[in-house]
Design an enzyme around this catalytic site. Structure first.
Site, mmCIF file in Angstrom:
data_model
loop_
_atom_site.group_PDB
_atom_site.id
_atom_site.type_symbol
_atom_site.label_atom_id
_atom_site.label_comp_id
_atom_site.label_asym_id
_atom_site.label_seq_id
_atom_site.Cartn_x
_atom_site.Cartn_y
_atom_site.Cartn_z
ATOM 1 N N ASP A 1 2.344 -5.555 14.532
ATOM 2 C CA ASP A 1 3.128 -4.774 13.566
ATOM 3 C C ASP A 1 4.361 -4.105 14.167
ATOM 4 O OD1 ASP A 1 2.020 -5.135 11.018
ATOM 5 O OD2 ASP A 1 0.345 -3.825 11.489
ATOM 6 N N TYR B 1 10.898 0.487 8.179
ATOM 7 C CA TYR B 1 9.537 0.117 8.604
ATOM 8 C C TYR B 1 9.025 1.106 9.663
ATOM 9 C CZ TYR B 1 5.975 -3.219 10.313
ATOM 10 O OH TYR B 1 4.810 -3.837 10.697
ATOM 11 N N HIS C 1 -4.672 -7.649 15.578
ATOM 12 C CA HIS C 1 -4.806 -6.465 14.712
ATOM 13 C C HIS C 1 -5.700 -6.840 13.529
ATOM 14 C CE1 HIS C 1 -3.818 -3.056 12.315
ATOM 15 N NE2 HIS C 1 -2.725 -3.497 11.736
ATOM 16 N N ASP D 1 -3.699 -7.985 6.263
ATOM 17 C CA ASP D 1 -2.514 -8.840 6.116
ATOM 18 C C ASP D 1 -2.370 -9.780 7.311
ATOM 19 O OD1 ASP D 1 -2.053 -6.363 7.396
ATOM 20 O OD2 ASP D 1 0.106 -6.498 7.125
ATOM 21 N N HIS E 1 5.815 -9.095 10.721
ATOM 22 C CA HIS E 1 6.481 -9.071 9.416
ATOM 23 C C HIS E 1 7.972 -9.273 9.622
ATOM 24 C CE1 HIS E 1 2.939 -7.509 7.328
ATOM 25 N NE2 HIS E 1 2.821 -6.604 8.270
ATOM 26 N N HIS F 1 0.811 -1.223 0.000
ATOM 27 C CA HIS F 1 0.000 0.000 0.000
ATOM 28 C C HIS F 1 0.848 1.278 0.000
ATOM 29 C CE1 HIS F 1 0.364 -0.007 4.382
ATOM 30 N NE2 HIS F 1 -0.480 -0.992 4.549
ATOM 31 N N HIS G 1 -0.489 0.049 15.437
ATOM 32 C CA HIS G 1 -0.681 1.329 14.799
ATOM 33 C C HIS G 1 -2.136 1.588 14.392
ATOM 34 C CE1 HIS G 1 -0.600 0.059 10.325
ATOM 35 N NE2 HIS G 1 -0.668 -1.048 11.010
ATOM 36 N N GLU H 1 -6.069 -5.353 10.507
ATOM 37 C CA GLU H 1 -5.656 -5.106 9.116
ATOM 38 C C GLU H 1 -5.493 -6.450 8.387
ATOM 39 O OE1 GLU H 1 -2.395 -2.302 8.728
ATOM 40 O OE2 GLU H 1 -3.032 -1.799 6.690
HETATM 41 FE FE1 FEO Z 1 -1.096 -3.042 10.163
HETATM 42 FE FE2 FEO Z 1 0.912 -5.492 8.962
HETATM 43 O O1 FEO Z 1 -0.659 -4.516 9.111
#
Ligand code: FEO
Length: 396
Positions: A163, A189, A78, A82, A222, A24, A144, A80
């Site tokens: 994250d 990051y 979280h 992913d 990640h 993104h 976040h 989101e």
């Molecule tokens: Fe806030 Fe890795 O997504």
């Protein structure tokens, strides 16, 4: 690559995305991973899931350890996608599983997936006993997203902070001591995702320290897992969140016919002649994700633009919009540029750069058509004087 055991009974069961190059808007030349963890005791917990089209990879890894239908808890740190993107698949198989999330996590998951699942909502300090292993939760709103939380596996001194502490790295190895240049990716990051939340990060780290959680491994969502001196990444987050800077300047600009570039290079000359580190980025040839990483530890940020239609060049405007959202701390800066028959760019850059939080220095660096010899000398002198200001106060 199959499952990986982090601790006795704790496994990485995520997926590696070797080919993603744009996350993104964040450029990811090294790809990334979506880390999910399986904690196995008398009860089984899956901590987060993976992007939807990697569900099969994750389920295959889980199946090497337990039957996915035997998962008792799906911890959603979280919302989101992913991380939550495969939750429907898991809940379809694990018919008795409960979803564990913060109140806002529950609201987000319900909105996303419309799943009529049994939820357990948790707050900081709440625990779920799996057997000998106990999961403890720490709410981390706006780190976040509003729904975010960390999961801590007490027996294993393992923090799973979603994250936070991540890096966009795809690799065949899973640990920080097995992969090169991890800290560099972690800085990128942080700068591109977490920098706006610096005050909250400092507060949260202090809170965790008062909770006296012993941490000897950190499994972010990640990239690779921090197992060799995990305090290194916590210390780096403290340093970045405080805005600690080096004696370093960035000159970021775009140019139409080369005049703004002449100014940029003259300023650069003035800085490096004084022995201070400086880097030059022409926006249309540069990766703004990388520039933000460089801003993280720079003291000075100079931005230049030619005038186009009485305003900034579009690439400069786009960059400043991106930078404004990320709110870097403790920087000094200035605007420069060129024009033909009417000014506009430098005033616009100055106003926008100031809105990013940069403390603006007095500068008279806007020249018509092509800067002459005296004007170039003025730019070199500006660069030289800037080094004095950089040296005055490196730490904000
Ligand atoms: Fe806030 Fe890795 O997504």
């Amino acid at each position: 690559m199959g499952k990986v055991e982090l601790k006795d009974g704790v496994y990485w069961v995520g997926a590696v995305d070797w080919n993603v190059r744009d996350f993104h808007g964040y450029t990811t030349p090294r790809g990334t991973s979506y880390n999910a963890y399986l904690v196995v005791d008398e009860k089984v917990a899956l901590v987060d899931t993976v992007k939807p089209h990697f569900a099969e990879d994750m389920l295959e890894r889980i199946s090497e350890i337990v039957n996915p239908k035997d998962v008792d808890y799906v911890i959603s740190n979280h919302v989101e996608k992913d991380h939550s993107g495969s939750i429907k698949e898991v809940m379809r198989l694990a018919k008795n599983a409960k979803v564990v999330a913060t109140e806002r996590g529950k609201a987000g998951l319900t909105r996303y997936y419309k799943g009529n699942w049994p939820f357990i909502t948790v707050k900081t300090g709440d625990r779920i006993k799996l057997g000998e292993k106990i999961l403890e939760f720490i709410e981390t709103p706006m780190l976040h997203w509003p729904d975010s939380m960390f999961t801590y596996v007490r027996k294993d001194r393992l923090l799973l902070p979603n994250d936070a502490f991540g890096q966009h790295i795809a690799a065949s190895k899973r640990f920080d001591d097995e992969v090169e240049n991890v800290m560099d990716e972690a800085a990128k990051y942080y700068a591109n995702i977490l920098m706006p939340f610096a005050p909250l990060i400092l507060k949260k780290i202090q809170e965790i320290q008062t909770m006296e959680l012993a941490i000897d491994m950190i499994g972010p969502r990640h990239g690779v897992i921090w197992r060799s001196e995990p305090e290194k990444i916590i210390e780096a987050y403290v340093k970045w969140s405080k805005g600690v800077a080096k004696q370093k300047a960035l000159i970021i600009y775009d140019t139409m016919w080369g005049s703004t570039e002449m100014i940029a290079k003259a300023i650069l000359k003035g800085i490096i002649n004084e022995g201070v580190e400086a880097k030059l980025f022409r926006l249309r040839n540069s990766d703004q994700t990388e520039i933000l990483k460089e801003i993280l530890d720079a003291k000075a940020v100079l931005v230049g633009s030619p005038t186009l239609n009485n305003g900034m060049f579009p690439s400069v405007s786009g960059f400043l919009t991106y930078m404004k959202g990320l709110r870097p701390k403790g920087k000094i800066g200035a605007a420069f540029g060129s024009y033909g028959w009417g000014k506009g760019a430098v005033k616009a850059v100055k106003e926008e750069l100031e809105k990013t939080g940069v403390k603006m220095l007095e500068a008279d660096l806007e020249f018509q058509y092509v800067p002459d010899e005296d004007e170039i000398k003025r730019c070199i002198q500006f660069g030289k004087e800037l080094t004095g200001k950089i040296r005055e106060e490196v730490y904000p």
